[in-house]
Design an enzyme around this catalytic site. Structure first.
Site, PDB file in Angstrom:
ATOM      1  N   GLY A 235       0.505  -5.090   0.657  1.00 40.10           N
ATOM      2  CA  GLY A 235      -0.734  -5.349  -0.219  1.00 40.10           C
ATOM      3  C   GLY A 235      -0.356  -5.588  -1.375  1.00 40.10           C
ATOM      4  O   GLY A 235      -1.192  -6.404  -2.044  1.00 40.10           O
TER       5      GLY A 235
ATOM      6  N   ALA B  69       0.911  -1.224   0.037  1.00 37.60           N
ATOM      7  CA  ALA B  69       0.004  -0.052   0.014  1.00 37.60           C
ATOM      8  C   ALA B  69       0.717   1.171  -0.149  1.00 37.60           C
ATOM      9  O   ALA B  69       2.074   1.034   0.400  1.00 37.60           O
ATOM     10  CB  ALA B  69      -0.830  -0.292   1.347  1.00 37.60           C
TER      11      ALA B  69
ATOM     12  N   GLU C 219       4.280  -5.775   7.068  1.00 36.11           N
ATOM     13  CA  GLU C 219       3.415  -4.793   7.694  1.00 36.11           C
ATOM     14  C   GLU C 219       3.682  -4.605   9.145  1.00 36.11           C
ATOM     15  O   GLU C 219       3.629  -3.453   9.627  1.00 36.11           O
ATOM     16  CB  GLU C 219       1.940  -4.958   7.725  1.00 36.11           C
ATOM     17  CG  GLU C 219       1.553  -4.812   6.172  1.00 36.11           C
ATOM     18  CD  GLU C 219       1.467  -5.887   5.308  1.00 36.11           C
ATOM     19  OE1 GLU C 219       2.357  -6.866   5.587  1.00 36.11           O
ATOM     20  OE2 GLU C 219       0.777  -6.034   4.213  1.00 36.11           O
TER      21      GLU C 219
ATOM     22  N   GLU D  16      -0.619  -9.466  -1.127  1.00 38.05           N
ATOM     23  CA  GLU D  16      -1.923  -9.609  -1.045  1.00 38.05           C
ATOM     24  C   GLU D  16      -2.623  -9.570  -2.320  1.00 38.05           C
ATOM     25  O   GLU D  16      -3.468 -10.546  -2.735  1.00 38.05           O
ATOM     26  CB  GLU D  16      -2.449  -8.622  -0.073  1.00 38.05           C
ATOM     27  CG  GLU D  16      -2.178  -8.976   1.408  1.00 38.05           C
ATOM     28  CD  GLU D  16      -2.251  -8.053   2.486  1.00 38.05           C
ATOM     29  OE1 GLU D  16      -2.137  -6.676   2.187  1.00 38.05           O
ATOM     30  OE2 GLU D  16      -3.301  -8.270   3.404  1.00 38.05           O
TER      31      GLU D  16
HETATM   32  N1  T1G Z   1       4.622   3.199   0.008  1.00 42.36           N
HETATM   33  C1  T1G Z   1       5.141   4.556  -0.273  1.00 42.36           C
HETATM   34  N2  T1G Z   1       6.288   4.913  -0.616  1.00 42.36           N
HETATM   35  C2  T1G Z   1       7.334   3.731  -0.425  1.00 42.36           C
HETATM   36  C3  T1G Z   1       6.773   2.447  -0.340  1.00 42.36           C
HETATM   37  C4  T1G Z   1       5.506   2.241   0.155  1.00 42.36           C
HETATM   38  N3  T1G Z   1       4.939   1.164   0.592  1.00 42.36           N
HETATM   39  N4  T1G Z   1       7.879   1.609  -0.149  1.00 42.36           N
HETATM   40  C5  T1G Z   1       8.960   2.384  -0.555  1.00 42.36           C
HETATM   41  N5  T1G Z   1       8.649   3.692  -0.802  1.00 42.36           N
HETATM   42  C6  T1G Z   1       9.391   4.709  -1.255  1.00 42.36           C
HETATM   43  C7  T1G Z   1      10.348   5.145  -0.185  1.00 42.36           C
HETATM   44  O1  T1G Z   1      10.097   5.888   0.670  1.00 42.36           O
HETATM   45  C8  T1G Z   1      11.510   5.584  -1.004  1.00 42.36           C
HETATM   46  O2  T1G Z   1      11.203   7.028  -1.470  1.00 42.36           O
HETATM   47  C9  T1G Z   1      11.494   4.951  -2.271  1.00 42.36           C
HETATM   48  O3  T1G Z   1      10.353   4.340  -2.282  1.00 42.36           O
HETATM   49  C10 T1G Z   1      12.342   3.876  -2.587  1.00 42.36           C
HETATM   50  O4  T1G Z   1      12.296   3.173  -1.395  1.00 42.36           O
HETATM   51  C11 T1G Z   1      -2.603  -2.951   2.976  1.00 42.36           C
HETATM   52  C12 T1G Z   1      -1.378  -1.742   4.834  1.00 42.36           C
HETATM   53  C13 T1G Z   1      10.177  -1.815  -1.483  1.00 42.36           C
HETATM   54  C14 T1G Z   1      12.236  -3.152  -0.302  1.00 42.36           C
HETATM   55  O5  T1G Z   1       6.124  -2.267   4.008  1.00 42.36           O
HETATM   56  O6  T1G Z   1      10.622  -2.165   2.152  1.00 42.36           O
HETATM   57  O7  T1G Z   1       0.803  -2.866   2.267  1.00 42.36           O
HETATM   58  O8  T1G Z   1      13.024   8.321  -0.363  1.00 42.36           O
HETATM   59  O9  T1G Z   1      14.470   3.593  -0.479  1.00 42.36           O
HETATM   60  O10 T1G Z   1      16.110   0.275  -0.565  1.00 42.36           O
HETATM   61  O11 T1G Z   1      -1.938  -4.814   3.970  1.00 42.36           O
HETATM   62  O12 T1G Z   1      11.151   0.419  -0.114  1.00 42.36           O
HETATM   63  O13 T1G Z   1      12.826   7.624  -2.777  1.00 42.36           O
HETATM   64  O14 T1G Z   1      11.149   9.507  -1.791  1.00 42.36           O
HETATM   65  O15 T1G Z   1      13.289   1.729   0.471  1.00 42.36           O
HETATM   66  O16 T1G Z   1      15.236  -0.377  -2.785  1.00 42.36           O
HETATM   67  C15 T1G Z   1       3.671  -2.718   2.966  1.00 42.36           C
HETATM   68  C16 T1G Z   1       8.024  -0.755   2.426  1.00 42.36           C
HETATM   69  C17 T1G Z   1       3.140  -1.346   3.230  1.00 42.36           C
HETATM   70  C18 T1G Z   1       7.335  -2.296   2.069  1.00 42.36           C
HETATM   71  C19 T1G Z   1      12.659  -0.922  -1.652  1.00 42.36           C
HETATM   72  N6  T1G Z   1       4.968  -2.682   2.301  1.00 42.36           N
HETATM   73  N7  T1G Z   1       9.171  -0.619   1.128  1.00 42.36           N
HETATM   74  O17 T1G Z   1      13.806  -0.705  -0.907  1.00 42.36           O
HETATM   75  O18 T1G Z   1      14.090   1.632  -1.822  1.00 42.36           O
HETATM   76  S1  T1G Z   1       1.696  -1.385   4.350  1.00 42.36           S
HETATM   77  C20 T1G Z   1       6.276  -2.161   2.665  1.00 42.36           C
HETATM   78  C21 T1G Z   1      10.236  -1.360   1.434  1.00 42.36           C
HETATM   79  C22 T1G Z   1       0.665  -2.354   3.257  1.00 42.36           C
HETATM   80  C23 T1G Z   1      -1.306  -3.728   3.209  1.00 42.36           C
HETATM   81  C24 T1G Z   1      -0.642  -3.151   4.140  1.00 42.36           C
HETATM   82  C25 T1G Z   1      11.334  -0.759   0.508  1.00 42.36           C
HETATM   83  C26 T1G Z   1      11.517  -1.701  -0.743  1.00 42.36           C
HETATM   84  P1  T1G Z   1      12.139   8.070  -1.727  1.00 42.36           P
HETATM   85  P2  T1G Z   1      13.671   2.646  -0.922  1.00 42.36           P
HETATM   86  P3  T1G Z   1      14.729   0.331  -1.456  1.00 42.36           P
END
Ligand code: T1G
Length: 678
Positions: free
Chosen positions: A102, A63, A125, A105
């Site tokens: 997500g 998400a 998450e 999912e």
């Molecule tokens: N939402 C918004 N921005 C995100 C994002 C996300 N999920 N993931 C990464 N970014 C942005 C991050 O802030 C950065 O921005 C850029 O992308 C590169 O990220 C409904 C509720 C995917 C492994 O927890 O683990 O889904 O600083 O520097 O090292 O059940 O990002 O460049 O402006 O980390 O190559 C669940 C979180 C969400 C994954 C890539 N998903 N992201 O790592 O790059 S909650 C997560 C990561 C959800 C559902 C629930 C990592 C990555 P900027 P980065 P990276």
């Protein structure tokens, strides 16, 4: 709202494509686009099957976290997944990169999943203080069983595509990303007429109480203080004892409870704070980097060896210099021993150990540093010694080499003044153990060049560190804030609290250890004047008796052979004697944990406010990152400055005033204006 979702036809297969850099986060526009394209594809009689894929570096990575805490814009991800799964045509997810949260999912709502061999699937998450809120806790157990579902949800541990294939979360693995779409379209054709369509929500998940109990037991310590892990476990259990829709409703309710809680707000704050810390406001992201092909390290002690491992482990050759052969041999031996210990746990192969040791060049010859691109000094914390080393470095190091000091307190500008190239000098403050702790304070001198800073920040990310820029002040950011915590902890001891009581209050707060346990670990004798006849503090009295901490099995605590601490009757005597000799009043017996926290952590926040006032940190969230990654501040409290907002700055200022502290003007101003740090 421009849609990042489009579709293309491959004969009777519809390929729905997401193009939402950087990580195809499932923001509102993506969700709407997916719903529209899926609805159209399902209604189109010429479409026999659908492939769902993403452009860019990864399948949906979750998400869009930046939407959280803002007014909801539909459609809900649940509605999108429901449309996919309940449709009467097969939908095949083509996964590359990291299908997370997500994203995972959505893939599980598809009927089939194809992944590249390098892809990973996960539901992290819990690291955001949440749980998979779009069916993940209900579908994963139904496909892959309770035990793996617990690992994936409550620990947030991703799995490889091959593991996913083995447990049925993925139907096919393809070697390269180039063939992923072709293979997915071919697979879609293959299953176009296959019925019934496999729907995870129609499977059942067998209860596994033993797995749940074992998992809870194995992770009790790690989960201490956190709310989200237990909520994930409860949702996984719900998948085994009720119909899908009831389990999904329970999951949704549990998700919203966490989403609206302080812990998730704190953990989401840190997610973005850590990434924000990598930015230096006046250094453009595209600033050219200097070379870092070979690293020189001066000092083969604990820090030097630990620092070396950061580079060796990723294949950067290291020249390790010491002045004495014995110290050098010991240093190299410790590096090897550390690697072999990791290998014995199966986390490194022997070949990897030998490869790392093979690019470590020990030397006694200062001139050997001439071919290093970056030299890091990690010797005794004494300014005159450091200045002498930097003067010699200035004569030996090649032009353009970065000259760094690992000093944890001292003035980088003064160190730089020993050279004719202050623009090449920077502080790289690693935290002990340097091969394990993630925090790196990058100390910016007055003359430090922008490309040196850009190089340091990029190198930090390469070696897996979380870097925060600090200005030049005593103790930089973390250690400077540590000082008031320890000064006031000792005051409380002199008023009648015991070291053990104070430490227990900090551990109950969520810290990995309290101030006195930390001092015993680091060494009570750090900074001691070494004169056992000069007793001007409780610490002097401890040091005079050789109670230098864990390394002597005696410090503020007594330690057994396995370094297990017990409160020390001798220390109680030392404190009582020191109180008497100092003419202090009778010890108080009414000191509460709350008073301990207020009088040790509010001054720490106050120091953070001063650091910001002086421009020693770029932003409050940088200070939070320092404390999470350098000192184990509980991430569910978001770091000192975030936590201060949750306490209420007005409360903090009132307490500081009541306890006679000098309140930073900016902190008082924020408290009066109601403007917090976050
Ligand atoms: N939402 C918004 N921005 C995100 C994002 C996300 N999920 N993931 C990464 N970014 C942005 C991050 O802030 C950065 O921005 C850029 O992308 C590169 O990220 C409904 C509720 C995917 C492994 O927890 O683990 O889904 O600083 O520097 O090292 O059940 O990002 O460049 O402006 O980390 O190559 C669940 C979180 C969400 C994954 C890539 N998903 N992201 O790592 O790059 S909650 C997560 C990561 C959800 C559902 C629930 C990592 C990555 P900027 P980065 P990276």
């Amino acid at each position: 709202m421009t849609t990042p979702i489009r579709s293309e036809r491959e004969g009777d297969v519809l390929v729905v494509v997401s193009d939402n850099p950087p990580v195809n986060a499932l923001g509102a526009a993506v969700r709407q686009g997916l719903l529209d394209q899926m609805t159209a594809g399902l209604a189109d009689p010429e479409v026999k099957a659908i492939v769902l894929r993403c452009n860019g570096r990864t399948f949906f990575a979750g998400a869009d976290i930046s939407e959280f805490g803002k007014p909801f814009v539909g459609p809900d991800l649940l509605e999108v997944i429901e449309r996919i799964e309940s449709g009467d045509k097969p939908v095949v997810a083509a996964i590359h990169g990291t299908a997370l949260g997500g994203g995972c999912e959505v893939a599980l709502g598809c009927h089939y999943r194809i992944a590249t061999a390098s892809a990973r699937l996960g539901t992290p998450e819990v690291k955001l203080g949440l749980l998979p809120g779009a069916g993940g806790t209900q579908r994963i157990p139904r496909i892959a069983g309770v035990a793996l579902a617990l690992e994936m949800t409550a620990l947030g541990a991703p799995i490889t595509a091959l593991k996913a294939l083995a447990v049925g979360l993925v139907d096919r693995v393809v070697e390269s990303e180039d063939s992923l779409v072709t293979e997915a379209v071919a697979f879609a054709r293959e299953v176009a007429d296959r019925r019934p369509l496999p729907r995870a929500s129609e499977k059942t998940a067998a209860p596994d109480p033993e797995a749940v109990a074992a998992f809870r037991k194995a992770n009790a310590r790690r989960f201490r203080g956190f709310e989200a892990p237990e909520a994930n476990i409860a949702c996984v259990e719900a998948a085994t004892d009720r119909p899908f829709n009831e389990g999904a409703a329970f999951e949704r309710q549990s998700f919203m409870t966490l989403m609206n809680g302080v812990q998730s707000a704190a953990q989401r704050h840190i997610f973005f704070a850590e990434r924000q810390a990598a930015r230096i406001d006046d250094v453009p992201a595209d600033t050219p980097r200097r070379a870092t092909g070979r690293v020189g390290i001066i000092g083969a002690g604990t820090m030097g060896g630990g620092i070396a491992m950061n580079f060796l482990s990723i294949g950067i050759p290291v020249t390790l210099l010491d002045m004495q052969q014995g110290a050098l041999d010991r240093g190299v031996g410790v590096v090897r021993k550390n690697y072999e210990a990791t290998a014995s746990k199966g986390r490194l192969t022997t070949a990897q150990v030998e490869a790392a040791m093979g690019i470590l060049t020990p030397t006694l010859d200062f001139a050997a540093l001439a071919d290093c691109d970056l030299v890091i000094e990690a010797v005794y914390e004494e300014m005159s010694i450091k200045k002498d080393i930097f003067a010699r470095l200035d004569a030996v190091a090649r032009p353009g080499a970065i000259l760094a000091s690992n000093t944890s307190y001292l003035n980088i500008d003064e160190i730089a003044s020993a050279t004719a190239r202050p623009q090449d000098v920077v502080g790289l403050h690693f935290f002990s153990p340097a091969n394990a702790m993630k925090l790196l304070e990058v100390v910016r001198g007055a003359a430090t060049a922008r490309d040196v800073l850009a190089t340091a920040m990029a190198l930090a990310k390469t070696i897996g560190k979380v870097a925060v820029v600090s200005g030049v002040c005593y103790g930089f950011i973390g250690n400077r804030m540590l000082a008031p915590r320890h000064i006031n902890a000792m005051k409380l001891v002199l008023e009648g609290a015991t070291p053990d009581q104070i430490d227990r209050a900090h551990v109950a707060f969520g810290m990995p250890m309290g101030p006195f346990q930390m001092e015993d670990l680091a060494g009570v004798d750090i900074g001691w004047h070494r004169d056992p006849t000069r007793i001007e503090s409780v610490r002097d009295a401890l040091n005079a008796e050789g109670r230098w901490g864990q390394k002597k099995q005696a410090g503020f605590y007594d330690y057994d052979d396995r370094r297990n601490p017990t409160p020390s009757p001798r220390v109680a005597e030392i404190i009582a004697d020191f109180r008497k000799a100092s003419g202090l009043a009778e010890p108080r017996t009414d000191i509460t944990d709350q008073e301990i926290i207020e009088r040790t952590l509010y001054p720490l926040v106050n120091e953070g406010a001063l650091i910001l006032e002086e421009g020693m940190a770029q932003r409050p969230s940088d200070i939070d990152v320092v404390w999470i990654y350098g000192y184990g501040w509980p991430v569910y409290r978001g770091g000192p400055m975030f936590w201060a907002d949750t306490v209420g700055l007005d409360k903090i200022v009132a307490s500081l005033d009541r306890n006679g502290f000098e309140v930073a003007s900016s902190l008082r101003a924020r408290a009066e204006s109601g403007q917090g740090f976050s």
